[in-house]
Scaffold this motif. Structure first.
Motif: not given
Length: 322
Positions: A163, A165-166, A184-189, A235, A308
């Protein structure tokens, strides 16, 4: 770089913290200063306020200018713990490794052949005890350590997913590092659903860099007798109240082995590590990506960017090309 006390006076550029930092550091928390200093052992009368204004510490590559330690001579190249500065005084030789192989970029000794590389090697081989054909998941997989763990796993014949982040980092994992899959973990709900999509039969090995919700989702998806190497939990580092983990009973039901570790406990493996990894590099079986910033002045921005995810690969700051 000097090991032992010498009397030479030099003009020295340093990156320092202005004051104590709470939470994520900002560029404004740091400054670059130039001072005149003598390369000699510091006195012990320093107080807390002086300590605040010492340069930041980290792993670096340097050339020995002068040494009173018989193990090091002028001109030797070393890697180890140094200051964020142009000249450093190193008094603890245990923090240093002499560089013997210069047919690879010297910057590699801050990454693939330095602390991150040894971290990946020890965490994967010593803690995870991998077997051919196992299912491996790596969080923060495009970072300095994760990109190597994934390639070690592929060389063993494992199925590997990471995984990041982009989109850029996901593409890097699949197209440059040879991962079988990435997301991309940011796109996974729903992280649990994402892991089940990539690991319908579960995960044998998890290399942990993130913690929190990611760890919680992984625990549900681990296979019986799975292994988790806990390298970090980025995190959670600066939360006032760390997130709770709700699926800890999975450790019991699935007999999962979880071990936290620090690279300092495995420095004795460094010769073995070089014997394994150097041939991989020379034969092109392992690739390594660095994000290089030029000059000490760029150090604060480079450090802040780590939190970031702005960097792609190992973040390196070049102090001098000679």
């Amino acid at each position: 770089m000097a090991s032992g006390g010498v009397g030479e006076e030099v003009r020295n550029k340093q990156v320092i913290l202005r004051e104590y930092v709470s939470g994520f550091p900002k560029e404004s928390d740091m400054s670059v200063r130039s001072v005149t200093m003598k390369l000699k052992v510091p006195t012990e009368d320093s107080n807390m306020s002086k300590a605040i204004h010492q340069p930041l510490r980290g792993f670096g590559v340097a050339r020995v200018l002068e040494s009173k330690n018989p193990d090091y001579k002028e001109g030797d190249l070393i890697w180890g713990t140094t200051g964020w500065e142009e000249y450093s005084l190193v008094t603890e030789k245990e923090a240093l490794f002499k560089i013997q192989h210069t047919d690879v970029p010297l910057s590699y000794y801050t990454g693939i052949l330095g602390m991150p590389g040894l971290t990946a090697f020890a965490g994967f081989y010593e803690i995870c005890s991998p077997k051919k054909g196992e299912y491996v998941f790596i969080s923060a997989a495009a970072g300095a350590v994760g990109q190597l763990v994934g390639q070690f796993a592929k060389l063993m014949g494992c199925y590997v997913v990471g995984s990041a982040g982009s989109k850029e980092k996901v593409d890097l994992l699949k197209n440059k590092f040879g991962f079988d899959g990435a997301f991309n973990y940011k796109e996974e709900n729903d992280l649990d659903a994402a892991l089940k999509r990539f690991f319908p039969e579960g995960i044998d090995i998890y290399f942990e860099h993130v913690g929190g919700k990611m760890l919680d989702a992984v625990l549900v998806n681990m296979r019986d007798h799975g292994r988790i190497a806990v390298c970090g939990m980025i995190s959670q580092y600066n939360l006032d109240k760390p997130e709770g983990i709700h699926n800890l009973m999975c450790i019991v039901y699935k007999r999962i082995h979880i071990k936290g570790f620090a690279v300092f406990d495995y420095f004795d493996l460094y010769p073995k590590f070089l014997d394994v990894v150097l041939p991989y590099i020379r034969e092109g079986k392992i690739v390594y990506v660095e994000d290089i910033a030029e000059g000490l002045e760029s150090g604060p921005a480079a450090l802040v960017g780590l939190f970031s995810g702005r960097n792609v690969g190992k973040q390196v700051v070049v102090v001098s090309h000679e």
